[in-house]
Design a protein around this motif. Structure first.
Motif, PDB file in Angstrom:
ATOM      1  N   THR A 183       3.051  14.147   9.597  1.00 50.23           N
ATOM      2  CA  THR A 183       2.270  14.581   8.444  1.00 50.23           C
ATOM      3  C   THR A 183       0.919  15.098   8.918  1.00 50.23           C
ATOM      4  N   GLN A 184       0.382  16.091   8.197  1.00 52.55           N
ATOM      5  CA  GLN A 184      -0.959  16.586   8.493  1.00 52.55           C
ATOM      6  C   GLN A 184      -1.966  16.111   7.448  1.00 52.55           C
ATOM      7  N   ASN A 185      -1.516  15.212   6.556  1.00 54.73           N
ATOM      8  CA  ASN A 185      -2.403  14.628   5.558  1.00 54.73           C
ATOM      9  C   ASN A 185      -3.269  13.570   6.246  1.00 54.73           C
ATOM     10  N   VAL A 186      -4.574  13.845   6.362  1.00 52.87           N
ATOM     11  CA  VAL A 186      -5.467  12.971   7.121  1.00 52.87           C
ATOM     12  C   VAL A 186      -5.506  11.562   6.523  1.00 52.87           C
ATOM     13  N   PHE A 187      -5.434  11.475   5.201  1.00 52.41           N
ATOM     14  CA  PHE A 187      -5.455  10.163   4.544  1.00 52.41           C
ATOM     15  C   PHE A 187      -4.238   9.347   4.959  1.00 52.41           C
ATOM     16  N   ILE A 188      -3.065   9.967   5.006  1.00 45.93           N
ATOM     17  CA  ILE A 188      -1.841   9.272   5.404  1.00 45.93           C
ATOM     18  C   ILE A 188      -1.905   8.916   6.883  1.00 45.93           C
ATOM     19  N   VAL A 189      -2.389   9.834   7.708  1.00 52.47           N
ATOM     20  CA  VAL A 189      -2.510   9.571   9.146  1.00 52.47           C
ATOM     21  C   VAL A 189      -3.407   8.359   9.385  1.00 52.47           C
ATOM     22  N   PHE A 190      -4.552   8.326   8.706  1.00 46.83           N
ATOM     23  CA  PHE A 190      -5.509   7.237   8.905  1.00 46.83           C
ATOM     24  C   PHE A 190      -4.958   5.909   8.405  1.00 46.83           C
ATOM     25  N   THR A 191      -4.422   5.877   7.191  1.00 47.17           N
ATOM     26  CA  THR A 191      -3.974   4.603   6.619  1.00 47.17           C
ATOM     27  C   THR A 191      -2.743   4.058   7.347  1.00 47.17           C
ATOM     28  N   PHE A 210       0.836  -1.200   0.000  1.00 46.36           N
ATOM     29  CA  PHE A 210       0.000   0.000   0.000  1.00 46.36           C
ATOM     30  C   PHE A 210       0.872   1.252   0.000  1.00 46.36           C
ATOM     31  N   GLY A 211       1.986   1.216   0.762  1.00 47.43           N
ATOM     32  CA  GLY A 211       2.908   2.349   0.776  1.00 47.43           C
ATOM     33  C   GLY A 211       3.540   2.596  -0.579  1.00 47.43           C
ATOM     34  N   VAL A 212       3.846   1.521  -1.295  1.00 52.60           N
ATOM     35  CA  VAL A 212       4.398   1.675  -2.653  1.00 52.60           C
ATOM     36  C   VAL A 212       3.370   2.332  -3.565  1.00 52.60           C
ATOM     37  N   VAL A 213       2.107   1.915  -3.443  1.00 55.51           N
ATOM     38  CA  VAL A 213       1.046   2.522  -4.251  1.00 55.51           C
ATOM     39  C   VAL A 213       0.922   4.012  -3.928  1.00 55.51           C
ATOM     40  N   VAL A 214       0.979   4.363  -2.638  1.00 58.37           N
ATOM     41  CA  VAL A 214       0.918   5.773  -2.230  1.00 58.37           C
ATOM     42  C   VAL A 214       2.103   6.536  -2.821  1.00 58.37           C
ATOM     43  N   TRP A 215       3.289   5.922  -2.790  1.00 60.27           N
ATOM     44  CA  TRP A 215       4.497   6.551  -3.327  1.00 60.27           C
ATOM     45  C   TRP A 215       4.336   6.847  -4.820  1.00 60.27           C
ATOM     46  N   ILE A 216       3.839   5.865  -5.574  1.00 57.70           N
ATOM     47  CA  ILE A 216       3.663   6.035  -7.023  1.00 57.70           C
ATOM     48  C   ILE A 216       2.570   7.054  -7.313  1.00 57.70           C
ATOM     49  N   TRP A 217       1.474   6.963  -6.558  1.00 56.93           N
ATOM     50  CA  TRP A 217       0.326   7.838  -6.814  1.00 56.93           C
ATOM     51  C   TRP A 217       0.540   9.248  -6.290  1.00 56.93           C
ATOM     52  N   GLY A 218       1.084   9.377  -5.087  1.00 57.22           N
ATOM     53  CA  GLY A 218       1.193  10.680  -4.446  1.00 57.22           C
ATOM     54  C   GLY A 218       2.556  11.337  -4.519  1.00 57.22           C
ATOM     55  N   GLY A 219       3.583  10.589  -4.976  1.00 55.91           N
ATOM     56  CA  GLY A 219       4.918  11.175  -5.069  1.00 55.91           C
ATOM     57  C   GLY A 219       5.817  10.766  -3.908  1.00 55.91           C
ATOM     58  N   ARG A 220       7.095  11.129  -4.018  1.00 53.26           N
ATOM     59  CA  ARG A 220       8.096  10.710  -3.047  1.00 53.26           C
ATOM     60  C   ARG A 220       7.802  11.221  -1.637  1.00 53.26           C
ATOM     61  N   MET A 257       4.936  12.166  -0.247  1.00 55.47           N
ATOM     62  CA  MET A 257       3.756  11.521   0.341  1.00 55.47           C
ATOM     63  C   MET A 257       4.094  10.082   0.732  1.00 55.47           C
ATOM     64  N   GLY A 258       4.879   9.415  -0.100  1.00 57.41           N
ATOM     65  CA  GLY A 258       5.297   8.060   0.229  1.00 57.41           C
ATOM     66  C   GLY A 258       6.164   8.024   1.471  1.00 57.41           C
ATOM     67  N   ALA A 259       7.075   8.992   1.591  1.00 54.40           N
ATOM     68  CA  ALA A 259       7.947   9.055   2.770  1.00 54.40           C
ATOM     69  C   ALA A 259       7.127   9.333   4.033  1.00 54.40           C
ATOM     70  N   GLU A 260       6.113  10.186   3.913  1.00 52.14           N
ATOM     71  CA  GLU A 260       5.239  10.462   5.062  1.00 52.14           C
ATOM     72  C   GLU A 260       4.529   9.189   5.512  1.00 52.14           C
ATOM     73  N   TYR A 261       4.046   8.401   4.542  1.00 53.03           N
ATOM     74  CA  TYR A 261       3.348   7.159   4.899  1.00 53.03           C
ATOM     75  C   TYR A 261       4.286   6.194   5.617  1.00 53.03           C
TER      76      TYR A 261
END
Length: 417
Positions: free
Chosen positions: A220-228, A53-63, A65-69
Motif C-alpha cells: 500500500t502507498q497509503n502513509v496512514f496504513i503504512v505507519f499504523t 484497530f484493523g476492524v475500525v479501519v475496515w469499517i471507516w475506510g472500506g474493504r 483499505m482494511g485489506a491493505e492494513y
C-alpha cells in the motif's frame, strides 16, 4: 477512500504513545522477568488491539483499505518475528540478566518505531516525486529475499560492529550494574553492558527498517496504513519475546517463508513500477502493460505462505533439536549472569533448569549434534557454568561434556543454534 484528517492522525499517535508509556510505567520500571501467563495475556491483548484497530479501519475506510492494513500488519508482524531471532542472539551474546531484558526490548521497540517513522516519511516523499523508486524498492526486497536464503543469516557478530567501535572510543565496564547505563569502573565513569546492548539492538533496528519499509510500501502507498500497520506490529514484540523465547527457533523454515513473501512483494513492486514507468530507457518512457497484483491477492498469498511455513516447521525433527540447543544456551547464560550474592536456593533452581536442558541436548541424535552451530562456544560456557556452580556451592563438579563434535571447516549450513 476517505481522507485521513489531522484529528485521526493525532488520535492514532496518542494511542500508540499511550501504549508505549503504559508499557514503561507499569511493566519495565521495576526489573523482573515476566512469566508465561503474564506474557501470554499481554501478547493476546496487544494483538487484539491491533486487530480491533484493523476492524475500525475496515469499517471507516472500506474493504480495500482494511485489506491493505491486514496485509501490511501480517507481513510486518512476520518480519518482527525475525527481529526476535536477532534479539535472542544479542541478549545471549551480551549475557543480559533476564530481569533486565524487558527494558532493553522496550528501548529497541521505541527506537525501531522512531527510525521506521523517519523511513516511512522519506519513502512517501520519494514515491510522491519519483515513480521509479518502486524499481529500487523491488530490487532491495529481491536482494533481501536472497540473503535470507543464505546459510546462518543470524550472525551473532553482525550487530556488534557499532558496539566494538563504542568500546574503542569510550571507557566501558565488562560488568552489569543492575539496569544502569553508566557505572564507576577502575575509578572512572564507564558505560555498562546494558547501554552497549541497547546500541546493538538499535543498530539492528535500522537494518531491519531497510527491509520492512519497502515491503509494506509494496502492499500500500497509503502513509496512514503504512505507519499504523508498522507501529502495531512492533507493539507487543516485548511480550512475544518472553512468550515464545527459544521456541521461535522451532520455526526452522521461517527464513524460507519470509524470503518467499519478500520475493513476492519485490516482484509486485517491479510490476507496479513497470505499470507506472516513466524511465526513458524502458519502453521509450511509456507505461508497460503488465499484470498488477491486487491487495486481496497479496493478502491471500502472504497468509498461505505463513501457514505452510509454520506447519512445515512444526513437523520438523530438526526444529525440536534447535529448541533443545537454544534453550540450553539461554539456561547457561541465565546461570552465568547470576551475581555472587545470589541466594543459594535461587542458584540451585537455575542450575537445575540448566542441567535439565543439558540432558535434552545429550539425548539428541548424533546427526543433530553434528549440526550445532558454534558447539565449542556452547561447550566452553557450559563447563564454565559447572565450575562456577561447584565453587559457589562447594560441591564436586558434575560432568559437562555434551559429546558435541568439533565444528567442521567451511560453511556450517543451517544448524540448530
Amino acid at each position: 477512500m476517505p481522507t485521513t484528517t489531522p484529528l485521526v492522525w493525532e488520535a492514532t499517535i496518542a494511542l500508540i504513545i499511550g501504549l508505549l508509556a503504559f508499557d514503561y510505567f507499569f511493566h519495565v520500571r521495576k526489573a523482573h522477568a515476566p512469566g508465561l501467563r503474564e506474557a501470554a495475556i499481554w501478547s493476546a491483548l496487544y494483538i487484539g488491539i491491533a486487530l480491533l484497530f484493523g476492524v475500525v479501519v475496515w469499517i471507516w475506510g472500506g474493504r480495500d483499505m482494511g485489506a491493505e492494513y491486514f496485509a501490511g500488519y501480517i507481513t510486518e508482524k512476520a518480519l518482527s518475528v525475525d527481529n526476535v531471532f536477532v534479539f535472542l542472539v544479542i541478549m545471549s551474546s551480551f549475557q543480559v540478566p533476564r530481569e533486565s531484558q524487558q527494558k532493553v526490548l522496550l528501548f529497541g521497540i521505541t527506537f525501531a518505531l522512531i527510525a521506521r517513522t523517519v523511513f516511512i516519511l522519506l519513502g512517501a516523499a520519494l514515491i510522491d516525486r519519483f515513480a521509479w523508486v518502486f524499481y529500487l524498492f523491488g530490487l532491495a526486497l529481491l536482494i533481501t529475499a536472497g540473503n535470507l536464503l543464505a546459510p546462518d543469516d543470524h550472525d551473532a557478530d553482525r550487530p556488534n560492529v557499532v558496539v566494538r567501535m563504542v568500546r574503542r572510543m569510550f571507557h566501558a565496564s565488562p560488568h552489569y550494574d543492575g539496569d544502569r547505563l553508566f557505572t564507576t569502573w577502575q575509578g572512572k565513569r564507564a558505560l555498562t553492558p546494558m547501554l552497549l546492548v541497547m546500541l546493538a539492538i538499535g543498530g539492528t533496528d535500522i537494518l531491519f527498517a531497510f527491509d520492512s519499509i519497502p515491503a509494506i510500501f509494496g502492499l500500500t502507498q497509503n502513509v496512514f496504513i503504512v505507519f499504523t500497520a508498522t507501529a502495531f506490529s512492533l507493539l507487543g514484540l516485548r511480550q512475544l519475546y518472553f512468550l515464545v523465547g527459544g521456541l521461535l527457533e522451532r520455526l526452522v523454515y521461517l527464513s524460507i517463508g519470509l524470503a518467499a513473501i519478500l520475493g513476492f512483494i519485490g516482484i509486485k513492486l517491479v510490476l507496479h513500477a513497470l505499470h507506472e514507468n516513466n524511465l526513458p530507457f524502458i519502453n521509450d518512457g511509456e507505461p508497460v502493460t503488465v499484470i498488477e497484483v491486487s491487495t486481496w491477492t497479496s493478502l491471500v498469498v502472504i497468509v498461505a505462505i505463513l501457514l505452510v511455513t509454520v506447519a512445515a516447521s512444526l513437523w520438523s525433527p530438526k526444529g525440536k533439536a534447535k529448541v533443545a540447543v537454544s534453550t540450553l544456551r539461554a539456561k547457561v547464560a541465565d546461570y552465568l549472569s547470576l551475581s555472587p550474592e545470589t541466594p543459594p536456593v535461587v542458584r540451585r533452581a537455575v542450575f537445575a533448569d540448566m542441567s535439565a536442558a543439558q540432558k535434552r541436548v545429550d539425548a539428541l541424535e548424533p546427526k543433530f549434534k553434528a549440526m550445532v552451530h558454534r558447539a565449542d562456544v556452547l561447550q566452553y560456557d557450559l563447563e564454565r557454568a559447572h565450575q562456577v556452580h561447584a565453587a559457589a556451592t562447594a560441591s564436586p563438579p558434575q560432568p559437562s561434556d555434551l559429546g558435541l563434535p568439533p565444528p567442521p571447516h567451511g560453511d556450517d549450513g543451517d544448524r540448530p543454534r
